[in-house]
Design a protein around this motif. Structure first.
Motif, PDB file in Angstrom:
ATOM      1  N   ARG A 108     -23.181  14.219  14.790  1.00  0.00           N
ATOM      2  CA  ARG A 108     -24.175  14.759  13.861  1.00  0.00           C
ATOM      3  C   ARG A 108     -25.524  15.032  14.539  1.00  0.00           C
ATOM      4  NH1 ARG A 108     -21.652  16.617   9.752  1.00  0.00           N
ATOM      5  NH2 ARG A 108     -23.515  16.471   8.464  1.00  0.00           N
ATOM      6  N   GLN A 162     -14.119  21.067  10.045  1.00  0.00           N
ATOM      7  CA  GLN A 162     -14.970  20.254   9.162  1.00  0.00           C
ATOM      8  C   GLN A 162     -14.783  18.772   9.486  1.00  0.00           C
ATOM      9  OE1 GLN A 162     -17.273  21.009   7.159  1.00  0.00           O
ATOM     10  NE2 GLN A 162     -16.938  22.977   6.198  1.00  0.00           N
ATOM     11  N   THR A 211     -22.412  21.724  12.718  1.00  0.00           N
ATOM     12  CA  THR A 211     -22.727  20.366  12.328  1.00  0.00           C
ATOM     13  C   THR A 211     -23.926  19.854  13.106  1.00  0.00           C
ATOM     14  OG1 THR A 211     -20.420  19.932  11.870  1.00  0.00           O
ATOM     15  CG2 THR A 211     -21.796  18.032  12.228  1.00  0.00           C
ATOM     16  N   GLU A 242     -15.528  16.709   4.812  1.00  0.00           N
ATOM     17  CA  GLU A 242     -16.737  17.468   5.124  1.00  0.00           C
ATOM     18  C   GLU A 242     -17.950  16.968   4.370  1.00  0.00           C
ATOM     19  OE1 GLU A 242     -16.546  21.452   2.935  1.00  0.00           O
ATOM     20  OE2 GLU A 242     -14.473  20.789   3.091  1.00  0.00           O
ATOM     21  N   ASP A 273     -22.393  12.471   5.826  1.00  0.00           N
ATOM     22  CA  ASP A 273     -23.125  12.151   7.048  1.00  0.00           C
ATOM     23  C   ASP A 273     -22.984  10.678   7.418  1.00  0.00           C
ATOM     24  OD1 ASP A 273     -23.980  14.682   7.381  1.00  0.00           O
ATOM     25  OD2 ASP A 273     -25.993  14.393   6.588  1.00  0.00           O
ATOM     26  N   GLY A 283     -16.564  17.727  12.497  1.00  0.00           N
ATOM     27  CA  GLY A 283     -18.003  17.693  12.237  1.00  0.00           C
ATOM     28  C   GLY A 283     -18.510  16.363  11.701  1.00  0.00           C
ATOM     29  N   ARG A 284     -17.589  15.488  11.253  1.00  0.00           N
ATOM     30  CA  ARG A 284     -18.025  14.165  10.779  1.00  0.00           C
ATOM     31  C   ARG A 284     -18.533  13.313  11.926  1.00  0.00           C
ATOM     32  NH1 ARG A 284     -19.681  15.830   7.775  1.00  0.00           N
ATOM     33  NH2 ARG A 284     -18.749  17.805   8.212  1.00  0.00           N
ATOM     34  N   ALA A 299     -20.679  24.693   7.877  1.00  0.00           N
ATOM     35  CA  ALA A 299     -20.475  24.393   9.297  1.00  0.00           C
ATOM     36  C   ALA A 299     -19.223  25.075   9.827  1.00  0.00           C
ATOM     37  CB  ALA A 299     -20.375  22.884   9.489  1.00  0.00           C
ATOM     38  N   GLU A 332     -21.486  24.323   1.913  1.00  0.00           N
ATOM     39  CA  GLU A 332     -20.042  24.185   2.124  1.00  0.00           C
ATOM     40  C   GLU A 332     -19.335  25.397   1.501  1.00  0.00           C
ATOM     41  OE1 GLU A 332     -19.350  22.011   4.153  1.00  0.00           O
ATOM     42  OE2 GLU A 332     -20.958  20.559   3.986  1.00  0.00           O
TER      43      GLU A 332
END
Length: 939
Positions: A888, A881, A291, A825, A828, A884-885, A689, A464
Motif C-alpha cells: 500500500r 485487486q 494501489t 479489494e 487497507d 493490491g492488498r 486500481a 472501485e
C-alpha cells in the motif's frame, strides 16, 4: 439489604477441555474479591488435573503438565474454594460456563454444589457498551484501557473481570433514572441473577432525596431518554482558499501530514482541471490509479474546492467497509490537509434506522424470548448515545431478530406521531440534503438516481469502478419466490382470522373508523383473489416455459432453467395481465394492513396489549410482503420494456409442485441506467486500481456498455510503489491439478498449505477465496487443527460482520483472515498489518452462477469469445485487486502464495502474468524453499 455492599467473588477457570463431559478438569482457579466497591484480594491456585493437558490448552494458557505436576488436586483444594465462594455473589465473564463447570466438579468429588447468586459480565457488557463489536474479555479490556498482562491466565482474567465489573457498576450508576427503570424491568430475562445489579442500583437511586437532573446532552420523551442531535450539518469551510496548483503549494499543504506523491499530485490536477473545463456530453473520465497512489485524497482534495450544498460530490463504492473507511479515515485526512471541517454522510435507506414510534410500541407489546429482551435493553442504552439512530452502530453479527422487522423505519413521514419531532430519518434526510460530500453504495445509487439528495449538476466519483456494471445489473435484477409469497399472505390471513374476536371488539370500541370490522370481512375477498391469481400465474409460467423443457428422467429432481433468449414473457399478454392483477390485489392487502396500523397508533391509549401483539406480528409479515410487491412491480416493468437484453432463471423445488416456482430476473442491458447516470451528474470519474487489462480499457467499456461519445478521457497512472521489488509470487512445486480434485480433497489441500504457512511463519496473513462455501469448509477444517490455538482465525460470514472482522484483524498481532468478495479489494492493511496473502485459486467467475451464465450466453449471441472478453479479463482484474492488498506504500513488503498452478500450465497463464506488474518475481519451488525465502524476504 444493600447487595452492592456485599462481597463479590469474581472467578475465572482454566480447564483441560471446555466440555466437562469430555474428561474436562480445572487446571487453574483464579478469583478476585470485591468488598465495598474495591478489589481486596486476588487468589491464584494451580491444580493438578490428573489427566494430560492438551497441547492447544498449553499454547493458550501457558500451563503444561510439568507446571501443575506438584500442584494439589481439585479434591484437596475444593473445600477452601467452596468456603471462599459460598457466601459471596459469584461473578464471571460467561458465568454459565465457570459456575456450571465448578459445580459439576464439586458434584464429581461428592461435595455440595454452590447455591449462590450469580452475575454475568458478558451480558452486562453487551447491554452497557452496545456499540462494541466484540465482547471477548481481551477486546473489552482493550476498549476500556484496562491493563491485561496475562490473557488466559485465571488470576489475571479474574482480576481484569473484577475491574470490568466495577466500571460497569459506575456506568449503570451514571445512567438516566428512566433508562435504569426500564433496564430493571426487562432485566428479569438476563442470565441467572444478573438483574440484581440493575435492581439494586435502582433502589439506591430512588432512595436519594435529590431529584435526578438529566445532563444537558440528553432529554426525555414519553419515558425514553434520547441524546440531543443537530438537525443541521455543521461545517466550517474557508471559501477564500484556492486549489494548490503548483507542486510547491501541494507540498506546503501536505507538509507534516503526508508525503508528496507525484501520482497523487497528477491525479489531483487532472480531476481539478477536468471539472473546471467540463464537456457537457463527454462526461466519463476513466482513471486507473495503482494501489497506494492515494486515489481517495486524490479526488477528494480537488473536488472539495468546487462543491457546495447544491453541486455536491457523490462517491459511489461497493461495500460498507469501504464507505465507512472513506468517512472515518479519508474525510478527517482531507480536513487535516485543508484545515477545513467538511462533513460527509453515508447515504442509505430508511430501513437502516430505528423507528422510535415502533420501538416504543415494541417495548411492552412484543415479547418473544430472552434474547429479544436483551436487545431491547441494549437499544435503550444505545438511545442515550446515538445521534443518528443507525442500527449498524450496534455491530451485531446478524440483524435477523424479528424485533428488527418491527423497529426498522419504513420511510413514512412522522408529523403527528408521539416521536415525530425526534424522528431519526427526518434528521438524516436533512443531513443528506445539507452535506456537500455524500458516500453511498453503487447499487443504492442506481436504484435512487432521481433522489434529491444528490443535488444538481453534482460530481460523481465511482470508486472501485470495475464493479459498477455488476452493481447496475444487481440493482435491476429482482427475485420472486412464490412459495414464500404464499406463506406471507397466508400468515397475514391467519393472524387476522385467528384474532377476529379481538379485532371485532377493538373495531366496535374505537371512535375513529379508519378501519372497521367490515374491512376485515372484505379482506377475505382479496385473499381469495390472490390465491386464484397466484395459481393461474404459476400454471401460465409452468405451461409456457417449464413443462416441455424438463426431460422425463429429470422430473424427480430440483428444476433450474435459464432463459437467455428473451423469450420469457414475449407474446404472452396473459402473463402480463395476471402479474398486473396480482400486484393490485397484494397492494390492497398491504395497504389495508398499513391503515390498520395507523388506526392502532391513533387509538393506542384504548387498545389492549393483546391487540398490540397482533399488530406487531402483522407488521413483520407486511414488511416481507411489501418487498415482494416491489420486486413483482420491477419484473412487470422489465417485461414491458422493449428490446432490452435480459435473462430469467426459473426454479422449482419439485417438477410436480408448481407452487414452489421461483423467478430470478437477470438484467444484462444497462444502457438506460448508464444514460440516466450520465444525465444526472455534471462529471463522472470512474476510478479503480484495476480497470484495464494489459493497459487497455476495452473490457471496462464493453462491460459498462459505455458509448465512446460519452468518454472524455482514459488515464493510466504509473505504479510508484515498486511492487515488483517489494513483492513476490510463490507457487508450490508439488501443487496438484486442482481441476482434478473432488471438493473435499480440494478443501483438505488448501487447509494443508495454510497450516504449513501458519506453523512456520509469524506474519499477519490473509487468505482469499472465490466462494464463501469453500471458505466455510476450509474454516471448519482449520478449527480442527492446532492452528486455532496460536492464531486468531477470522472468517467472513462466520466469525462476525465484515467491519468487525476488519477491525479485529487490524489490531491483531497473530491474526489470519479468511475472506471472499469484498476482501479482494479496497481494504487497507498497510505496513505489518498484512504481509502474506494466500490466493486459493485464480479468481474465475463460476459459469454455473445464473447471472454469469446469462451474461456469457448473451455475449455468445453477439458472436464474442466469452473467455477472452469476459472470463479471463474479470479473473485478471480480481487477481490484481487481491495483489493490491499487500503493498500500500513504497515501504511495504508482502508476498503472495498462489495455490493454483494453472498460471504456469495453461496457455492463458502467460496473459495473466503479463497483466501483473512488470518484473514481479514468480517463484516455483518446494514448500521448504518457499518458506525459507519468504522469511528472508520479509525479515
Amino acid at each position: 439489604m444493600n447487595d452492592l455492599k456485599n462481597s463479590y467473588a469474581v472467578v475465572d477457570l482454566e480447564t483441560t477441555n471446555s466440555n466437562w463431559h469430555d474428561n474436562g478438569r480445572i487446571i487453574q482457579f483464579g478469583c478476585a474479591l470485591i468488598e465495598n466497591g474495591e478489589i481486596t484480594h486476588i487468589y491464584d491456585q494451580k491444580i493438578n488435573p490428573k489427566v494430560p493437558i492438551p497441547n492447544r490448552i498449553t499454547a493458550l494458557t501457558g500451563l503444561s503438565d510439568e507446571d501443575v505436576l506438584d500442584s494439589p488436586t481439585f479434591e484437596e483444594v475444593a473445600p477452601d474454594i467452596f468456603k471462599l465462594l459460598k457466601n459471596r455473589v459469584f461473578i464471571a465473564h460467561n458465568v454459565n460456563f465457570d459456575l456450571t463447570f465448578l459445580n459439576r466438579e464439586l458434584k464429581r468429588i461428592g461435595m455440595n454444589q454452590l447455591n449462590v447468586k450469580a452475575i454475568d459480565t458478558v451480558e452486562l457488557s453487551q447491554i452497557l457498551f452496545p456499540t462494541i463489536s466484540s465482547y471477548k474479555l481481551q477486546d473489552l479490556t482493550h476498549y476500556l484501557s484496562i491493563v491485561h498482562k496475562n490473557p488466559h491466565s485465571a488470576n489475571s482474567d479474574a482480576h481484569v473481570t473484577a475491574e470490568l465489573f466495577l466500571i460497569i457498576l459506575k456506568r449503570i450508576q451514571q445512567l438516566p433514572l428512566e433508562t435504569l427503570r426500564l433496564l430493571a424491568k426487562f432485566g428479569k430475562n438476563t442470565i441467572r441473577e444478573t438483574n440484581l445489579v440493575f435492581k439494586t442500583i435502582l433502589e439506591e437511586r430512588e432512595k436519594e432525596s435529590r431529584q435526578a437532573v438529566l445532563p444537558a446532552y440528553l432529554y426525555e420523551r414519553n419515558g425514553l431518554i434520547l441524546r440531543k442531535k443537530d438537525f443541521h450539518v455543521s461545517e466550517k469551510i474557508d471559501h477564500t482558499t484556492k486549489y494548490p496548483k503548483s507542486r510547491e503549494a501541494k507540498k506546503q499543504l501536505l507538509d507534516g501530514i503526508l508525503d508528496y506523491r507525484v501520482n497523487q499530485s497528477n491525479l489531483m490536477d487532472n480531476i481539478y482541471h477536468t471539472s473546471q473545463n467540463r464537456d457537457k456530453t463527454k462526461k466519463w473520465n476513466l482513471i486507473e490509479a495503482p494501489t497506494g497512489a492515494g486515489k481517495t485524497l486524490g479526488y477528494l482534495l480537488p473536488l472539495s474546492y468546487l462543491v457546495n450544498i447544491n453541486q455536491k460530490l457523490v462517491i459511489a463504492t461497493t461495500t460498507k467497509v469501504l464507505q465507512q473507511q472513506i468517512v472515518d479515515q479519508s474525510i478527517p485526512l482531507l480536513n487535516s490537509v485543508t484545515n477545513n471541517e467538511y462533513h460527509a454522510e453515508i447515504v442509505k435507506s430508511s430501513y437502516n434506522f430505528i423507528d422510535l414510534d415502533r420501538f416504543y410500541e415494541a417495548l411492552d407489546n412484543y415479547r418473544l424470548h430472552s434474547h429479544t429482551a436483551i436487545l431491547k435493553m441494549k437499544i435503550l442504552v444505545w438511545l442515550t448515545m446515538t445521534t443518528t439512530g443507525d442500527l449498524s452502530e450496534l455491530h451485531l453479527t446478524n440483524y435477523n431478530s424479528p424485533l428488527f422487522s418491527i423497529i426498522r423505519h419504513r420511510g413514512e413521514p412522522k408529523e403527528n406521531t408521539i416521536f415525530g419531532r425526534d424522528d431519526f430519518w427526518l434528521y438524516q434526510q436533512n443531513h443528506y440534503m445539507e452535506s456537500r460530500i455524500l458516500v453511498t453504495n453503487q447499487s443504492f445509487l442506481a436504484r435512487h438516481l432521481d433522489s434529491p439528495f444528490w443535488g444538481k449538476n453534482s460530481y460523481l466519483v465511482i470508486d472501485e469502478a470495475n464493479h459498477f456494471a455488476g452493481s447496475l445489473r444487481d440493482a435491476s435484477s429482482p427475485t420472486i419466490d412464490f412459495l414464500k409469497l404464499n406463506e406471507y399472505v397466508k400468515k397475514i390471513s391467519d393472524i387476522l382470522y385467528q384474532n377476529r374476536v379481538t379485532l371485532r371488539y377493538a373495531f366496535t370500541e374505537v371512535t375513529t373508523q379508519l378501519w372497521n370490522y367490515q374491512d376485515l370481512q372484505g379482506m377475505e375477498t382479496h385473499f381469495q383473489a390472490v390465491d386464484e391469481l397466484m395459481q393461474r400465474l404459476e400454471y401460465n409460467i409452468f405451461g409456457s416455459y417449464i413443462q416441455n423443457q424438463v426431460k422425463f428422467k429429470d422430473r424427480e429432481e430440483f428444476v433450474s432453467l435459464l432463459d437467455s433468449d428473451n423469450t420469457f414473457g414475449k407474446d404472452n399478454q396473459k402473463l402480463l395481465d395476471l402479474l398486473s392483477d396480482l400486484i393490485v390485489e397484494l397492494s390492497l392487502i398491504s395497504n389495508r394492513v398499513e391503515t390498520l396500523f395507523d388506526q392502532y397508533n391513533f387509538q393506542k391509549n384504548f387498545i389492549s396489549v393483546e391487540l398490540s401483539k397482533v399488530i406487531s406480528n402483522l407488521t413483520i409479515e407486511n414488511a416481507k410482503l411489501r418487498s415482494v410487491i416491489i420486486n413483482l412491480d420491477e419484473l412487470a416493468q422489465a417485461l414491458q420494456g422493449q428490446g432490452e437484453k435480459f435473462g430469467v432463471q426459473l426454479e422449482m423445488r419439485d417438477y410436480y409442485e408448481v407452487n414452489t416456482l421461483k423467478i430470478s430476473w437477470r438484467q444484462f442491458d444497462i444502457h438506460t441506467l448508464i444514460d440516466q447516470t450520465t444525465q444526472r451528474f455534471s462529471q463522472i470519474f470512474a476510478i479503480g486500481a484495476a480497470i484495464t487489462v494489459q493497459k487497455d480499457f476495452s473490457h471496462f467499456i464493453l462491460d459498462t456498455q459505455l458509448n465512446q461519445n460519452q468518454i472524455n478521457q482514459m488515464v493510466i497512472l504509473p505504479d510508484t510503489n515498486s511492487i515488483s521489488k517489494n513483492s513476490k509470487i510463490y507457487l508450490p512445486a508439488d501443487l496438484p491439478d486442482i481441476q482434478s480434485l473432488t471438493s473435499d480433497d480440494y478443501y483438505k489441500m488448501v487447509t494443508r498449505y495454510i497450516v504449513d504457512v501458519l506453523d512456520n511463519m509469524d506474519h499477519q496473513t490473509m487468505i482469499l477465496f472465490n466462494s464463501l462455501n469453500t471458505l466455510s469448509n476450509v474454516y471448519q477444517l482449520l478449527m480442527e487443527t492446532d492452528v486455532k490455538e496460536k492464531w486468531e482465525i477470522l472468517a467472513q460470514g462466520v466469525t462476525g460482520s465484515n467491519e468487525k472482522i476488519k477491525k479485529r484483524f487490524a489490531i491483531g498481532r497473530r491474526s489470519v483472515l479468511l475472506g471472499a468478495n469484498s476482501f479482494w479489494e479496497g481494504v487497507d492493511f498497510p505496513k505489518k498489518m498484512l504481509e502474506i496473502l494466500i490466493v486459493t485459486r485464480i479468481p474465475f467467475e463460476s459459469p454455473e452462477q445464473p447471472d454469469v451464465k446469462i451474461k456469457q450466453d448473451i455475449l455468445k449471441q453477439q458472436n464474442l469469445n466469452v473467455f477472452k472478453v469476459d472470463s479471463l479479463p474479470n479473473a485478471i482484474l480480481q487477481l490484481r485487486q487481491g495483489l493490491g492488498r499487500l503493498v500500500r506504500t513504497p515501504t511495504d513488503r508482502g508476498v503472495i502464495l498462489l495455490l493454483d498452478n494453472r498460471i504456469l500450465t495453461k496457455s492463458y497463464g502467460k496473459t495473466i502474468l503479463d497483466s501483473l506488474p512488470k518484473g514481479l518475481p514468480v517463484v516455483n519451488e518446494d514448500m521448504d524453499t518457499i518458506k525459507k525465502d519468504i522469511n528472508e524476504f520479509l525479515n
